[in-house]
Design an enzyme around this catalytic site. Structure first.
Site, PDB file in Angstrom:
ATOM      1  N   GLN A 173      -3.081   8.864   8.952  1.00 48.84           N
ATOM      2  CA  GLN A 173      -3.284   7.916  10.057  1.00 48.84           C
ATOM      3  C   GLN A 173      -2.119   7.998  11.046  1.00 48.84           C
ATOM      4  O   GLN A 173      -2.325   7.946  12.257  1.00 48.84           O
ATOM      5  CB  GLN A 173      -3.398   6.480   9.520  1.00 48.84           C
ATOM      6  CG  GLN A 173      -4.657   6.228   8.700  1.00 48.84           C
ATOM      7  CD  GLN A 173      -4.670   4.834   8.068  1.00 48.84           C
ATOM      8  OE1 GLN A 173      -3.710   4.079   8.178  1.00 48.84           O
ATOM      9  NE2 GLN A 173      -5.760   4.495   7.395  1.00 48.84           N
ATOM     10  N   GLN A 212       0.819  -1.221   0.000  1.00 44.97           N
ATOM     11  CA  GLN A 212       0.000   0.000   0.000  1.00 44.97           C
ATOM     12  C   GLN A 212       0.850   1.267   0.000  1.00 44.97           C
ATOM     13  O   GLN A 212       0.342   2.347  -0.293  1.00 44.97           O
ATOM     14  CB  GLN A 212      -0.889   0.032   1.264  1.00 44.97           C
ATOM     15  CG  GLN A 212      -1.897  -1.095   1.376  1.00 44.97           C
ATOM     16  CD  GLN A 212      -2.554  -1.102   2.762  1.00 44.97           C
ATOM     17  OE1 GLN A 212      -1.898  -1.315   3.764  1.00 44.97           O
ATOM     18  NE2 GLN A 212      -3.852  -0.865   2.807  1.00 44.97           N
ATOM     19  N   TRP A 263       2.207  -5.458  19.122  1.00 44.71           N
ATOM     20  CA  TRP A 263       1.702  -5.277  17.749  1.00 44.71           C
ATOM     21  C   TRP A 263       0.171  -5.283  17.636  1.00 44.71           C
ATOM     22  O   TRP A 263      -0.512  -5.736  18.516  1.00 44.71           O
ATOM     23  CB  TRP A 263       2.325  -6.271  16.788  1.00 44.71           C
ATOM     24  CG  TRP A 263       2.158  -7.751  16.982  1.00 44.71           C
ATOM     25  CD1 TRP A 263       3.017  -8.574  17.657  1.00 44.71           C
ATOM     26  CD2 TRP A 263       1.142  -8.608  16.425  1.00 44.71           C
ATOM     27  NE1 TRP A 263       2.582  -9.878  17.560  1.00 44.71           N
ATOM     28  CE2 TRP A 263       1.434  -9.933  16.819  1.00 44.71           C
ATOM     29  CE3 TRP A 263       0.009  -8.387  15.637  1.00 44.71           C
ATOM     30  CZ2 TRP A 263       0.644 -11.033  16.464  1.00 44.71           C
ATOM     31  CZ3 TRP A 263      -0.778  -9.484  15.275  1.00 44.71           C
ATOM     32  CH2 TRP A 263      -0.468 -10.779  15.684  1.00 44.71           C
ATOM     33  N   GLU A 281      -2.708  11.077  13.122  1.00 47.30           N
ATOM     34  CA  GLU A 281      -3.805  10.872  14.092  1.00 47.30           C
ATOM     35  C   GLU A 281      -3.344   9.964  15.237  1.00 47.30           C
ATOM     36  O   GLU A 281      -3.577  10.269  16.412  1.00 47.30           O
ATOM     37  CB  GLU A 281      -5.020  10.247  13.374  1.00 47.30           C
ATOM     38  CG  GLU A 281      -6.162   9.958  14.346  1.00 47.30           C
ATOM     39  CD  GLU A 281      -7.352   9.235  13.703  1.00 47.30           C
ATOM     40  OE1 GLU A 281      -7.563   9.370  12.475  1.00 47.30           O
ATOM     41  OE2 GLU A 281      -8.070   8.547  14.448  1.00 47.30           O
ATOM     42  N   TYR A 293       7.682  -9.788   5.539  1.00 52.76           N
ATOM     43  CA  TYR A 293       6.735  -8.763   5.075  1.00 52.76           C
ATOM     44  C   TYR A 293       6.976  -8.488   3.590  1.00 52.76           C
ATOM     45  O   TYR A 293       8.059  -8.036   3.189  1.00 52.76           O
ATOM     46  CB  TYR A 293       6.881  -7.454   5.868  1.00 52.76           C
ATOM     47  CG  TYR A 293       6.531  -7.568   7.349  1.00 52.76           C
ATOM     48  CD1 TYR A 293       5.914  -8.705   7.875  1.00 52.76           C
ATOM     49  CD2 TYR A 293       6.821  -6.538   8.233  1.00 52.76           C
ATOM     50  CE1 TYR A 293       5.604  -8.810   9.226  1.00 52.76           C
ATOM     51  CE2 TYR A 293       6.513  -6.631   9.591  1.00 52.76           C
ATOM     52  CZ  TYR A 293       5.912  -7.776  10.074  1.00 52.76           C
ATOM     53  OH  TYR A 293       5.612  -7.864  11.414  1.00 52.76           O
ATOM     54  N   LEU A 303      -4.594  -1.643  17.007  1.00 50.68           N
ATOM     55  CA  LEU A 303      -5.977  -1.353  16.602  1.00 50.68           C
ATOM     56  C   LEU A 303      -6.677  -2.607  16.082  1.00 50.68           C
ATOM     57  O   LEU A 303      -7.710  -2.499  15.407  1.00 50.68           O
ATOM     58  CB  LEU A 303      -5.983  -0.246  15.524  1.00 50.68           C
ATOM     59  CG  LEU A 303      -5.320   1.067  15.966  1.00 50.68           C
ATOM     60  CD1 LEU A 303      -5.266   2.071  14.819  1.00 50.68           C
ATOM     61  CD2 LEU A 303      -6.057   1.667  17.163  1.00 50.68           C
TER      62      LEU A 303
HETATM   63  N1  LIG Z   1       5.478  -9.874  15.363  1.00 50.60           N
HETATM   64  C1  LIG Z   1       4.382 -10.142  14.703  1.00 50.60           C
HETATM   65  O1  LIG Z   1       4.001 -11.302  14.525  1.00 50.60           O
HETATM   66  C2  LIG Z   1       3.584  -9.013  14.136  1.00 50.60           C
HETATM   67  C3  LIG Z   1       2.321  -9.258  13.555  1.00 50.60           C
HETATM   68  C4  LIG Z   1       1.612  -8.182  13.052  1.00 50.60           C
HETATM   69  C5  LIG Z   1       2.135  -6.897  13.123  1.00 50.60           C
HETATM   70  N2  LIG Z   1       3.382  -6.695  13.649  1.00 50.60           N
HETATM   71  C6  LIG Z   1       3.981  -5.334  13.714  1.00 50.60           C
HETATM   72  O2  LIG Z   1       3.082  -4.423  14.321  1.00 50.60           O
HETATM   73  C7  LIG Z   1       2.824  -3.335  13.427  1.00 50.60           C
HETATM   74  C8  LIG Z   1       1.439  -2.809  13.643  1.00 50.60           C
HETATM   75  O3  LIG Z   1       0.469  -3.854  13.429  1.00 50.60           O
HETATM   76  P1  LIG Z   1      -0.830  -3.534  12.598  1.00 50.60           P
HETATM   77  O4  LIG Z   1      -0.478  -2.884  11.308  1.00 50.60           O
HETATM   78  O5  LIG Z   1      -1.664  -4.758  12.584  1.00 50.60           O
HETATM   79  O6  LIG Z   1      -1.481  -2.396  13.555  1.00 50.60           O
HETATM   80  P2  LIG Z   1      -2.989  -1.930  13.719  1.00 50.60           P
HETATM   81  O7  LIG Z   1      -2.911  -0.602  14.359  1.00 50.60           O
HETATM   82  O8  LIG Z   1      -3.774  -2.969  14.449  1.00 50.60           O
HETATM   83  O9  LIG Z   1      -3.582  -1.812  12.238  1.00 50.60           O
HETATM   84  C9  LIG Z   1      -3.048  -0.858  11.381  1.00 50.60           C
HETATM   85  C10 LIG Z   1      -4.004  -0.628  10.214  1.00 50.60           C
HETATM   86  O10 LIG Z   1      -5.218  -0.063  10.671  1.00 50.60           O
HETATM   87  C11 LIG Z   1      -5.616   1.006   9.800  1.00 50.60           C
HETATM   88  N3  LIG Z   1      -5.475   2.268  10.558  1.00 50.60           N
HETATM   89  C12 LIG Z   1      -4.430   2.643  11.347  1.00 50.60           C
HETATM   90  N4  LIG Z   1      -4.663   3.836  11.892  1.00 50.60           N
HETATM   91  C13 LIG Z   1      -5.853   4.249  11.440  1.00 50.60           C
HETATM   92  C14 LIG Z   1      -6.624   5.403  11.681  1.00 50.60           C
HETATM   93  N5  LIG Z   1      -6.206   6.366  12.501  1.00 50.60           N
HETATM   94  N6  LIG Z   1      -7.826   5.501  11.049  1.00 50.60           N
HETATM   95  C15 LIG Z   1      -8.273   4.533  10.222  1.00 50.60           C
HETATM   96  N7  LIG Z   1      -7.583   3.408   9.960  1.00 50.60           N
HETATM   97  C16 LIG Z   1      -6.376   3.258  10.580  1.00 50.60           C
HETATM   98  C17 LIG Z   1      -4.676   0.945   8.602  1.00 50.60           C
HETATM   99  O11 LIG Z   1      -5.183   0.000   7.653  1.00 50.60           O
HETATM  100  P3  LIG Z   1      -6.080   0.406   6.353  1.00 50.60           P
HETATM  101  O12 LIG Z   1      -5.997   1.887   6.165  1.00 50.60           O
HETATM  102  O13 LIG Z   1      -5.469  -0.365   5.241  1.00 50.60           O
HETATM  103  O14 LIG Z   1      -7.449  -0.076   6.704  1.00 50.60           O
HETATM  104  C18 LIG Z   1      -3.438   0.372   9.232  1.00 50.60           C
HETATM  105  O15 LIG Z   1      -2.551  -0.228   8.319  1.00 50.60           O
HETATM  106  C19 LIG Z   1       3.075  -3.948  12.037  1.00 50.60           C
HETATM  107  O16 LIG Z   1       3.346  -2.980  11.069  1.00 50.60           O
HETATM  108  C20 LIG Z   1       4.278  -4.812  12.311  1.00 50.60           C
HETATM  109  O17 LIG Z   1       5.443  -4.023  12.343  1.00 50.60           O
HETATM  110  C21 LIG Z   1       4.092  -7.721  14.167  1.00 50.60           C
END
Ligand SMILES: NC(=O)c1ccc[n+]([C@@H]2O[C@H](COP(=O)([O-])OP(=O)(O)OC[C@H]3O[C@@H](n4cnc5c(N)ncnc54)[C@H](OP(=O)(O)O)[C@@H]3O)[C@@H](O)[C@H]2O)c1
Length: 319
Positions: free
Chosen positions: A292, A27, A209, A295, A54, A212
């Site tokens: 985002q 993205q 991680w 915010e 990733y 949200l």
């Molecule tokens: N160790 C592991 O196994 C593991 C697994 C997962 C993640 N991680 C790490 O944790 C990080 C964060 O995880 P995550 O990306 O799942 O976090 P998350 O905060 O749960 O989801 C992030 C997603 O939510 C949406 N978003 C975020 N802020 C927003 C807002 N203010 N308003 C509206 N939509 C919003 C966006 O997706 P859209 O805009 O596409 O809807 C964004 O990509 C990852 O990047 C990675 O580095 C680690």
């Protein structure tokens, strides 16, 4: 932004950080990564999370290219990668933490980033087939080689983590310092119950991680799956059941009311709530666009508004 010690190490991580899962490459291209990482850094972020798996290495390439464009002094930020799933189908090269794989994985990662060392490296999942002792020695040797500075675990059980710490202590090796677990309002058991003794007895650090729950805790899925959201992406169909679970959506709507009363967005409330837990070293945020990031960083202003009464109201909703 405050900077919390990463467990019992001497390194401090910004309490909010930025990760690249799903987003970088799929993205977010290099220019957008530059924009998002700059916005995060302007807010005080010093840690950027990544993993070999990733976008099959492309996420590391995008982040590496962005870092090159940004030209930040290497000492001023921390960058990570994680190893386990591998890049190739060959035997010994996937779903493993064997020594050969790990020693080669770090080199591949450094090459994609264009860096000569990473700050944090993680064993992305436990490997039940490789003796923990072999993995601990390999991670120790990577650190001794200067290719990484600290190592940790991700989604390991408390028992596996204790085993790794004890092996390292027995042999005077570099210990794992931090775990990268899922932790959010809808996913609490492991962090709050199983890991309690890791925090108490070992002062283990955490880079948590999915704050949200992949976007569910923003309220964006309250009326279905919006176009362009993570839930609409090809390859992420497995997330949809949770993102549209009526029981969870009901709770999100109640949380939105609490957030509104505090003059915050639901996302900011969910992130601020995590920061109230002192066992969290850093909350890794995710974002598909710079708005985002901006915010989410403002969640810092919401933390002081989470009084005991507000926390109790939230607890009742989450019950
Ligand atoms: N160790 C592991 O196994 C593991 C697994 C997962 C993640 N991680 C790490 O944790 C990080 C964060 O995880 P995550 O990306 O799942 O976090 P998350 O905060 O749960 O989801 C992030 C997603 O939510 C949406 N978003 C975020 N802020 C927003 C807002 N203010 N308003 C509206 N939509 C919003 C966006 O997706 P859209 O805009 O596409 O809807 C964004 O990509 C990852 O990047 C990675 O580095 C680690």
């Amino acid at each position: 932004m405050e900077y919390r010690y990463l467990g019992r190490s001497g390194i401090r991580v910004s309490e909010l950080s930025l990760g690249s899962w799903v987003t970088f490459h799929k993205q977010v291209d290099v220019d957008h990564a530059v924009e998002m990482m700059s916005a995060a850094r302007d807010a005080g972020v010093n840690f950027f999370d990544n993993a070999e798996v990733y976008a099959k290495g492309k996420s590391e390439e995008v982040m590496g290219a962005a870092l090159k464009k940004l030209g930040w002094r290497r000492g001023s930020y921390l960058v990570s990668s994680k190893f386990y799933w591998g890049m190739h189908e060959g035997i010994n090269e996937k779903d493993t933490l064997n020594r050969k794989y790990l020693m080669e994985a770090i080199d591949g990662s450094l090459q994609r980033f264009g860096l000569d060392h990473l700050d944090l490296i993680f064993c992305h999942r436990p490997d039940p087939h490789t003796p923990i002792e072999e993995t601990v020695w390999a991670m120790h040797n990577i650190i001794e080689s200067g290719k990484a500075i600290y190592w940790g675990t991700s989604e390991w059980s408390a028992q596996e983590i204790v085993a790794a710490i004890e092996i390292a202590e027995r042999h005077h090796l570099h210990k794992p310092m931090m775990e990268q677990p899922q932790y959010n309002m809808f996913h609490r058991q492991v962090f709050e119950v199983e890991y309690a003794r890791l925090f108490r007895d070992y002062g283990y650090g955490t880079t948590t991680w999915s704050p949200l729950a992949s976007g569910l805790l923003t309220g964006k899925y309250n009326d279905g799956i919006p176009d362009g959201s993570r839930g609409s992406l090809k390859g992420y169909e497995w997330l949809r059941e949770q993102l549209t679970d009526p029981k969870l959506i009901k709770k999100v709507k109640q949380l939105s009311t609490v957030a509104g009363d505090l003059g915050a967005s639901t996302a900011q409330l969910a992130i601020a709530w995590l920061l109230k837990n002192t066992n969290v070293s850093t909350v890794i945020t995710g974002a598909s666009r710079v708005e985002q990031v901006k915010e989410n960083m403002k969640a810092l202003d919401v933390v002081p508004k989470l009084t005991d009464d507000v926390m109790e109201t939230i607890e009742k909703i989450l019950e």
